[in-house]
Design a protein around this motif. Structure first.
Motif, PDB file in Angstrom:
ATOM      1  N   GLN A  95     -10.398   6.276   0.339  1.00  0.00           N
ATOM      2  CA  GLN A  95      -9.182   6.418  -0.457  1.00  0.00           C
ATOM      3  C   GLN A  95      -7.986   5.737   0.218  1.00  0.00           C
ATOM      4  OE1 GLN A  95     -11.039   9.035   0.655  1.00  0.00           O
ATOM      5  NE2 GLN A  95     -12.053   9.807  -1.190  1.00  0.00           N
ATOM      6  N   ASN A  96      -6.931   5.593  -0.544  1.00  0.00           N
ATOM      7  CA  ASN A  96      -5.658   5.167   0.035  1.00  0.00           C
ATOM      8  C   ASN A  96      -4.963   6.383   0.638  1.00  0.00           C
ATOM      9  OD1 ASN A  96      -4.693   6.575  -2.199  1.00  0.00           O
ATOM     10  ND2 ASN A  96      -3.283   4.966  -2.855  1.00  0.00           N
TER      11      ASN A  96
ATOM     12  N   ASN B  34      -7.300  -2.218  -0.651  1.00  0.00           N
ATOM     13  CA  ASN B  34      -6.957  -0.904  -0.106  1.00  0.00           C
ATOM     14  C   ASN B  34      -6.714  -1.010   1.397  1.00  0.00           C
ATOM     15  OD1 ASN B  34      -6.686   1.778   0.582  1.00  0.00           O
ATOM     16  ND2 ASN B  34      -8.707   2.402  -0.133  1.00  0.00           N
TER      17      ASN B  34
ATOM     18  N   THR C 162      -1.682   4.560  -8.689  1.00  0.00           N
ATOM     19  CA  THR C 162      -1.603   3.994  -7.348  1.00  0.00           C
ATOM     20  C   THR C 162      -0.974   2.602  -7.407  1.00  0.00           C
ATOM     21  OG1 THR C 162      -3.803   2.942  -7.426  1.00  0.00           O
ATOM     22  CG2 THR C 162      -3.697   5.235  -6.686  1.00  0.00           C
TER      23      THR C 162
ATOM     24  N   ILE D   1      -9.120   4.406  -5.606  1.00  0.00           N
ATOM     25  CA  ILE D   1      -8.437   3.392  -6.409  1.00  0.00           C
ATOM     26  C   ILE D   1      -9.347   2.840  -7.495  1.00  0.00           C
ATOM     27  CG2 ILE D   1      -7.259   1.148  -6.306  1.00  0.00           C
ATOM     28  CD1 ILE D   1      -6.578   1.850  -3.366  1.00  0.00           C
TER      29      ILE D   1
ATOM     30  N   GLU E 119      -1.745   0.183  -5.611  1.00  0.00           N
ATOM     31  CA  GLU E 119      -2.819  -0.800  -5.423  1.00  0.00           C
ATOM     32  C   GLU E 119      -3.473  -1.155  -6.758  1.00  0.00           C
ATOM     33  OE1 GLU E 119      -2.485   1.682  -1.618  1.00  0.00           O
ATOM     34  OE2 GLU E 119      -2.511   2.095  -3.770  1.00  0.00           O
TER      35      GLU E 119
ATOM     36  N   SER F 224       0.839  -1.195   0.000  1.00  0.00           N
ATOM     37  CA  SER F 224       0.000   0.000   0.000  1.00  0.00           C
ATOM     38  C   SER F 224       0.875   1.246   0.000  1.00  0.00           C
ATOM     39  CB  SER F 224      -0.943  -0.012   1.198  1.00  0.00           C
ATOM     40  OG  SER F 224      -0.244   0.203   2.415  1.00  0.00           O
TER      41      SER F 224
END
Length: 429
Positions: free
Chosen positions: A164-165, A145, A236, A199, A238, A75
């Motif tokens: 969100q991340n 996530n 991202t 993501i 992820e 992550s």
């Protein structure tokens, strides 16, 4: 591990959390459960990233070779390992299914469901389980996530997770000017007090898309403009991890699990829906074209993969409706054409992957987060997803899914009913 922070609940946060209470129309008919205004909701029972890791490794050890785990990335913020759990090889002739959950960190019940299912596949000697293992390859990403899933505390509010991340926008990393605006799906400050990406908007039909190479494709448009259908950029880690697993497996079916707020089935039947499903995210006539190293690639949705999407969604609907089911209120997810001027969501993983000859299914369990429904309802919704995904695997193992008339999806599964907000406490629950 719970991440602890202390935040002042500024006006924007207060509005985001409580707007549904203050703007709710008086309602007393829709069944609950509903969160009471003074009810304390703890998220402590939910799986955390370290719990997922420990249980996966334990399952793998006890599975006697049935299950293999692999770290596919980390992550962006907390650097949690992201795992895929594999049942079966990518290079066999079985139908192949890829399932991810918790792509939005505050939508956790899919993770709970697939962890139960994986344990069954890893250890049970039931005949149906053996049939699935012999005839289907299925890979799970049970917590995509992990940043968003990590529970933290907000002063005077309690436990929280984020959609969100945790990730900053770094345009120089992609060969862009330092003052280049972030993609529309980046948020400069989440509840956690950090920036992050949605993501599930960070996907592109061209699976080798690299913003550093295709920087001319960057469009920092706002959300309202982008709902017309621009893909994301795989910025991202992820999303790139998910993309890489998709490329390795080349699945026949991709399942993406989410939560949603609350809808009633229809104006005539004000029962709350427990699940919304969907199998189409781009129109059949859409073509996305990109040039990469002098080669032109075109992506579109095929009728064949769309028919399989319809069959899978219809199978789940039929199985969950069967007999004296607890899951009677199931509808389609609101048609994206109603909101976005057409099936224009290639930037979602479901949209992008469906343009790569893969059938898709969306799960939208009731409750935008577990705060909407409370702990008593969670078991019911976990079981709903568990049963639906299990029946899907079994349907592929037996071939039953291929016998379903694809037209059932359009003709028999109800369209989405009106979305509703939390009832006015003065009207009763």
């Amino acid at each position: 591990m719970k991440k602890k922070i202390s935040l002042v609940l500024v006006f924007m946060m207060v509005f985001a959390v409580f707007a549904s209470y203050s703007l709710a129309n008086p309602q007393s008919i829709p069944n609950g459960p509903w969160i009471q205004p003074d009810q304390n909701v703890s998220l402590s029972s939910l799986l955390q990233p370290e719990d997922v890791e420990q249980r996966l490794l334990d399952m793998e050890r006890r599975s006697k070779g049935r299950m293999e785990t692999e770290i596919i990335g980390y992550s962006s913020g907390y650097e949690w390992p992201i795992y895929v759990a594999k049942f079966g090889e990518a290079d066999n002739d079985n139908p192949k299914i890829l399932i991810d959950t918790q792509i939005h960190g505050n939508e956790p019940l899919g993770t709970e469901a697939v962890m139960h299912l994986m344990q069954t596949l890893a250890m049970s000697n039931n005949k149906e389980v053996r049939d699935i293992l012999d005839n289907v390859t299925v890979w799970f990403i049970p917590m995509l996530n992990a940043d968003g899933a990590t529970i933290f505390e907000i002063e005077d509010y309690g436990d929280a997770q984020t959609r969100q991340n945790i990730q900053y926008w770094t345009p120089e990393e992609w060969g862009l000017d330092a003052d280049t605006d972030a993609p529309w799906y980046h948020v400069s400050q989440t509840w956690r007090g950090t920036p992050g990406y949605d993501i599930n908007r960070d996907a592109h039909p061209h699976l080798d898309f690299d913003l550093a190479v295709h920087s001319d494709q960057h469009s920092p448009c706002n959300e309202d403009e982008n709902w017309g259908g621009q893909p994301g950029f795989y910025v991202t880690p992820e999303a790139r991890a998910l993309r890489d697993v998709f490329k390795e497996l080349e699945p026949d079916l991709y399942i993406n699990h989410h939560h949603r707020g609350s809808n009633i089935e229809s104006e005539e039947n004000p029962e709350l829906t427990t699940l919304q499903i969907l199998g189409q995210f781009v129109p059949l006539d859409r073509e996305d074209t990109i040039v990469d190293n002098g080669e032109t690639y075109t992506y579109t949705l095929t009728e064949e993969s769309l028919d399989l999407s319809r069959q899978v969604n219809a199978l789940v609907y039929q199985k969950l409706q069967k007999g004296n089911s607890l899951f009677g209120q199931i509808t389609k997810y609101p048609r994206v054409e109603d909101f976005y001027g057409g099936y224009g969501l290639p930037g979602t993983t479901l949209g992008s992957f469906s343009m790569n000859d893969t059938a898709v299914m969306l799960y939208e369990t009731r409750g935008q987060s577990t705060r909407d429904t409370g702990q008593k309802a969670n078991g019911r919704y976990i079981r709903q997803s568990l049963d639906g995904i299990y029946e899907t695997l079994l349907g592929f193992a037996t071939g039953e899914v291929y016998d379903i008339d694809p037209s059932f999806y359009e003709d028999e599964i109800p369209e989405a009913g009106p979305r509703i907000t939390v009832p006015d406490p003065g009207q009763g629950f």
